[in-house]
Write a protein that holds these residues in place. Structure first.
Motif, PDB file in Angstrom:
ATOM      1  N   LYS A 256       0.833  -1.208   0.000  1.00 49.83           N
ATOM      2  CA  LYS A 256       0.000   0.000   0.000  1.00 49.83           C
ATOM      3  C   LYS A 256       0.866   1.255   0.000  1.00 49.83           C
ATOM      4  O   LYS A 256       0.387   2.344   0.223  1.00 49.83           O
ATOM      5  N   SER A 257       2.154   1.088  -0.240  1.00 52.39           N
ATOM      6  CA  SER A 257       3.076   2.216  -0.076  1.00 52.39           C
ATOM      7  C   SER A 257       3.081   3.164  -1.256  1.00 52.39           C
ATOM      8  O   SER A 257       3.171   4.377  -1.096  1.00 52.39           O
ATOM      9  N   GLU A 258       3.039   2.616  -2.478  1.00 57.62           N
ATOM     10  CA  GLU A 258       3.201   3.448  -3.654  1.00 57.62           C
ATOM     11  C   GLU A 258       1.862   4.045  -4.112  1.00 57.62           C
ATOM     12  O   GLU A 258       0.818   3.788  -3.548  1.00 57.62           O
ATOM     13  N   LEU A 259       1.950   4.829  -5.164  1.00 60.62           N
ATOM     14  CA  LEU A 259       0.803   5.339  -5.926  1.00 60.62           C
ATOM     15  C   LEU A 259       0.078   6.526  -5.316  1.00 60.62           C
ATOM     16  O   LEU A 259      -0.999   6.897  -5.778  1.00 60.62           O
ATOM     17  N   ALA A 260       0.637   7.135  -4.252  1.00 59.96           N
ATOM     18  CA  ALA A 260       0.060   8.406  -3.818  1.00 59.96           C
ATOM     19  C   ALA A 260       0.194   9.404  -4.958  1.00 59.96           C
ATOM     20  O   ALA A 260       1.247   9.522  -5.575  1.00 59.96           O
ATOM     21  N   LEU A 261      -0.894  10.106  -5.280  1.00 57.10           N
ATOM     22  CA  LEU A 261      -0.881  11.108  -6.351  1.00 57.10           C
ATOM     23  C   LEU A 261      -0.670  12.486  -5.752  1.00 57.10           C
ATOM     24  O   LEU A 261      -1.372  12.878  -4.819  1.00 57.10           O
ATOM     25  N   ASN A 262       0.293  13.209  -6.297  1.00 60.85           N
ATOM     26  CA  ASN A 262       0.583  14.551  -5.800  1.00 60.85           C
ATOM     27  C   ASN A 262       0.597  15.548  -6.946  1.00 60.85           C
ATOM     28  O   ASN A 262       1.177  15.294  -8.010  1.00 60.85           O
ATOM     29  N   LEU A 263      -0.030  16.692  -6.716  1.00 55.17           N
ATOM     30  CA  LEU A 263      -0.050  17.762  -7.711  1.00 55.17           C
ATOM     31  C   LEU A 263       1.295  18.466  -7.737  1.00 55.17           C
ATOM     32  O   LEU A 263       1.858  18.798  -6.696  1.00 55.17           O
ATOM     33  N   SER A 264       1.815  18.710  -8.939  1.00 55.77           N
ATOM     34  CA  SER A 264       3.070  19.460  -9.055  1.00 55.77           C
ATOM     35  C   SER A 264       2.874  20.882  -8.554  1.00 55.77           C
ATOM     36  O   SER A 264       1.760  21.416  -8.531  1.00 55.77           O
ATOM     37  N   THR A 265       3.966  21.517  -8.166  1.00 57.52           N
ATOM     38  CA  THR A 265       3.863  22.857  -7.595  1.00 57.52           C
ATOM     39  C   THR A 265       3.367  23.890  -8.594  1.00 57.52           C
ATOM     40  O   THR A 265       2.845  24.935  -8.201  1.00 57.52           O
ATOM     41  N   ASP A 266       3.532  23.597  -9.898  1.00 55.39           N
ATOM     42  CA  ASP A 266       3.025  24.543 -10.901  1.00 55.39           C
ATOM     43  C   ASP A 266       1.651  24.138 -11.426  1.00 55.39           C
ATOM     44  O   ASP A 266       1.103  24.760 -12.331  1.00 55.39           O
ATOM     45  N   GLY A 267       1.061  23.079 -10.868  1.00 53.54           N
ATOM     46  CA  GLY A 267      -0.300  22.699 -11.214  1.00 53.54           C
ATOM     47  C   GLY A 267      -0.474  22.054 -12.572  1.00 53.54           C
ATOM     48  O   GLY A 267      -1.597  21.973 -13.074  1.00 53.54           O
ATOM     49  N   THR A 268       0.608  21.541 -13.178  1.00 53.74           N
ATOM     50  CA  THR A 268       0.503  21.016 -14.533  1.00 53.74           C
ATOM     51  C   THR A 268       0.474  19.495 -14.627  1.00 53.74           C
ATOM     52  O   THR A 268       0.271  18.955 -15.718  1.00 53.74           O
ATOM     53  N   ALA A 269       0.714  18.793 -13.513  1.00 52.31           N
ATOM     54  CA  ALA A 269       0.828  17.337 -13.584  1.00 52.31           C
ATOM     55  C   ALA A 269       0.622  16.732 -12.204  1.00 52.31           C
ATOM     56  O   ALA A 269       0.702  17.429 -11.184  1.00 52.31           O
ATOM     57  N   VAL A 270       0.344  15.427 -12.183  1.00 52.78           N
ATOM     58  CA  VAL A 270       0.384  14.680 -10.932  1.00 52.78           C
ATOM     59  C   VAL A 270       1.478  13.622 -11.063  1.00 52.78           C
ATOM     60  O   VAL A 270       1.749  13.117 -12.154  1.00 52.78           O
ATOM     61  N   THR A 271       2.114  13.306  -9.942  1.00 54.82           N
ATOM     62  CA  THR A 271       3.199  12.332  -9.942  1.00 54.82           C
ATOM     63  C   THR A 271       2.897  11.206  -8.959  1.00 54.82           C
ATOM     64  O   THR A 271       2.125  11.369  -8.013  1.00 54.82           O
ATOM     65  N   PHE A 272       3.532  10.058  -9.201  1.00 56.89           N
ATOM     66  CA  PHE A 272       3.380   8.889  -8.329  1.00 56.89           C
ATOM     67  C   PHE A 272       4.643   8.049  -8.438  1.00 56.89           C
ATOM     68  O   PHE A 272       5.398   8.162  -9.410  1.00 56.89           O
ATOM     69  N   MET A 273       4.882   7.189  -7.462  1.00 57.71           N
ATOM     70  CA  MET A 273       6.067   6.341  -7.477  1.00 57.71           C
ATOM     71  C   MET A 273       5.706   4.906  -7.784  1.00 57.71           C
ATOM     72  O   MET A 273       4.666   4.398  -7.351  1.00 57.71           O
ATOM     73  N   ALA A 274       6.580   4.226  -8.534  1.00 56.55           N
ATOM     74  CA  ALA A 274       6.352   2.836  -8.913  1.00 56.55           C
ATOM     75  C   ALA A 274       7.685   2.230  -9.346  1.00 56.55           C
ATOM     76  O   ALA A 274       8.749   2.678  -8.909  1.00 56.55           O
ATOM     77  N   TYR A 275       7.621   1.222 -10.224  1.00 58.45           N
ATOM     78  CA  TYR A 275       8.815   0.486 -10.662  1.00 58.45           C
ATOM     79  C   TYR A 275       8.850   0.387 -12.184  1.00 58.45           C
ATOM     80  O   TYR A 275       7.823   0.079 -12.800  1.00 58.45           O
ATOM     81  N   PRO A 276      10.010   0.596 -12.806  1.00 59.49           N
ATOM     82  CA  PRO A 276      10.121   0.427 -14.256  1.00 59.49           C
ATOM     83  C   PRO A 276      10.288  -1.052 -14.601  1.00 59.49           C
ATOM     84  O   PRO A 276      11.357  -1.517 -15.010  1.00 59.49           O
ATOM     85  N   ALA A 277       9.224  -1.800 -14.431  1.00 58.79           N
ATOM     86  CA  ALA A 277       9.252  -3.253 -14.623  1.00 58.79           C
ATOM     87  C   ALA A 277       7.879  -3.723 -15.050  1.00 58.79           C
ATOM     88  O   ALA A 277       6.865  -3.102 -14.729  1.00 58.79           O
ATOM     89  N   ALA A 278       7.844  -4.829 -15.760  1.00 57.44           N
ATOM     90  CA  ALA A 278       6.580  -5.402 -16.208  1.00 57.44           C
ATOM     91  C   ALA A 278       5.822  -6.018 -15.031  1.00 57.44           C
ATOM     92  O   ALA A 278       6.378  -6.228 -13.949  1.00 57.44           O
ATOM     93  N   ALA A 279       4.546  -6.318 -15.260  1.00 61.63           N
ATOM     94  CA  ALA A 279       3.732  -6.971 -14.238  1.00 61.63           C
ATOM     95  C   ALA A 279       4.205  -8.399 -14.007  1.00 61.63           C
ATOM     96  O   ALA A 279       4.853  -9.011 -14.857  1.00 61.63           O
ATOM     97  N   ASN A 280       3.873  -8.915 -12.820  1.00 62.89           N
ATOM     98  CA  ASN A 280       4.087 -10.313 -12.427  1.00 62.89           C
ATOM     99  C   ASN A 280       5.554 -10.676 -12.186  1.00 62.89           C
ATOM    100  O   ASN A 280       5.962 -11.817 -12.378  1.00 62.89           O
ATOM    101  N   GLN A 281       6.337  -9.673 -11.729  1.00 66.13           N
ATOM    102  CA  GLN A 281       7.700  -9.919 -11.272  1.00 66.13           C
ATOM    103  C   GLN A 281       7.690 -10.032  -9.751  1.00 66.13           C
ATOM    104  O   GLN A 281       6.973  -9.305  -9.064  1.00 66.13           O
ATOM    105  N   LEU A 282       8.488 -10.935  -9.199  1.00 61.08           N
ATOM    106  CA  LEU A 282       8.461 -11.208  -7.767  1.00 61.08           C
ATOM    107  C   LEU A 282       9.433 -10.327  -6.981  1.00 61.08           C
ATOM    108  O   LEU A 282      10.581 -10.139  -7.393  1.00 61.08           O
ATOM    109  N   ASP A 283       8.939  -9.813  -5.863  1.00 60.40           N
ATOM    110  CA  ASP A 283       9.760  -9.192  -4.814  1.00 60.40           C
ATOM    111  C   ASP A 283      10.522  -7.939  -5.226  1.00 60.40           C
ATOM    112  O   ASP A 283      11.457  -7.541  -4.538  1.00 60.40           O
ATOM    113  N   LEU A 284      10.126  -7.270  -6.300  1.00 64.30           N
ATOM    114  CA  LEU A 284      10.875  -6.084  -6.718  1.00 64.30           C
ATOM    115  C   LEU A 284      10.781  -4.963  -5.697  1.00 64.30           C
ATOM    116  O   LEU A 284      11.672  -4.111  -5.626  1.00 64.30           O
TER     117      LEU A 284
END
Length: 209
Positions: free
Chosen positions: A125-153
């Motif tokens: 439940k740690s990742e995927l918090a959405l935050n508005l950029s300080t200039d109001g142009t985008a939202v950001t979130f944290m994740a992994y540059p990896a495909a689905a169904n990989q173990l323990d990343l």
């Protein structure tokens, strides 16, 4: 322009989703048309996408000392593998959905984050918090540059940042910041070395890039 407020929702087989209050997404770009609707919510979520073959009984899990899987990849028994492997997790697809403030669906189809872009870690439940950029142009979130169904990343080290005490031997994996722009497009994710051996949390974009 859309406004987002903090909150959480969940449903069967869905990671607890995080909402964010966005003051005026896209408003600082006078010529840009926002893909989103004023006053609605953006909700990030992830649904487990594994199958029986994602994990097989007796399979060696990416942890030391070596431990073997006790359950196959069928939901939800697959997560009983956290007994032999306390770091057990499986990457899963990300969806960002626009809802009204009452939780009703809108005409905007859910945005499925491309698997080639980023994935999250189920059942973290740690990742995927959405935050508005300080200039109001985008939202950001944290994740992994990896495909689905990989173990323990989510407990893997980040490349070049080995540290003692981490029992996870999954492939070294960067954490990454995803950026969803007001026009509904994604900016190339930013790979970072933070959270080596742990789940990413959240990031806020300071200014336009």
């Amino acid at each position: 322009m859309p406004n987002f407020s903090s909150g959480a929702r969940s449903r069967a087989r869905l990671l607890g989703a995080l909402m964010v209050t966005v003051g005026a997404l896209g408003s600082s770009r006078a010529s840009a048309q926002s893909y989103f609707t004023s006053g609605d919510l953006l909700v990030s979520s992830s649904t487990y996408a594994g199958t029986a073959s994602t994990v097989t009984v007796g399979q060696a899990l990416p942890i030391t000392p070596t431990a073997n899987a006790t359950n196959n990849g069928i939901y939800f028994g697959v997560f009983n593998n956290d007994t032999p492997d306390a770091n057990f997790g499986i990457t899963s697809p990300i969806t960002i959905t626009q809802l009204t403030t009452t939780g009703a669906a809108t005409s905007l189809p859910p945005i499925v984050v491309p698997g080639s872009y980023l994935s999250t870690s189920f059942s973290s439940k740690s990742e995927l918090a959405l935050n508005l950029s300080t200039d109001g142009t985008a939202v950001t979130f944290m994740a992994y540059p990896a495909a689905a169904n990989q173990l323990d990343l989510s407990n893997s080290i980040t490349p070049g940042h080995t540290f003692s005490g981490n029992t996870d031997v999954a492939p070294a994996t960067y954490r990454a910041i995803g950026q969803l722009n007001s026009d509904g497009t994604f900016t190339t994710p930013t790979q970072i070395i933070c959270y080596s051996g742990d789940n990413g949390r959240a990031a806020i974009l300071a200014g336009l890039r």
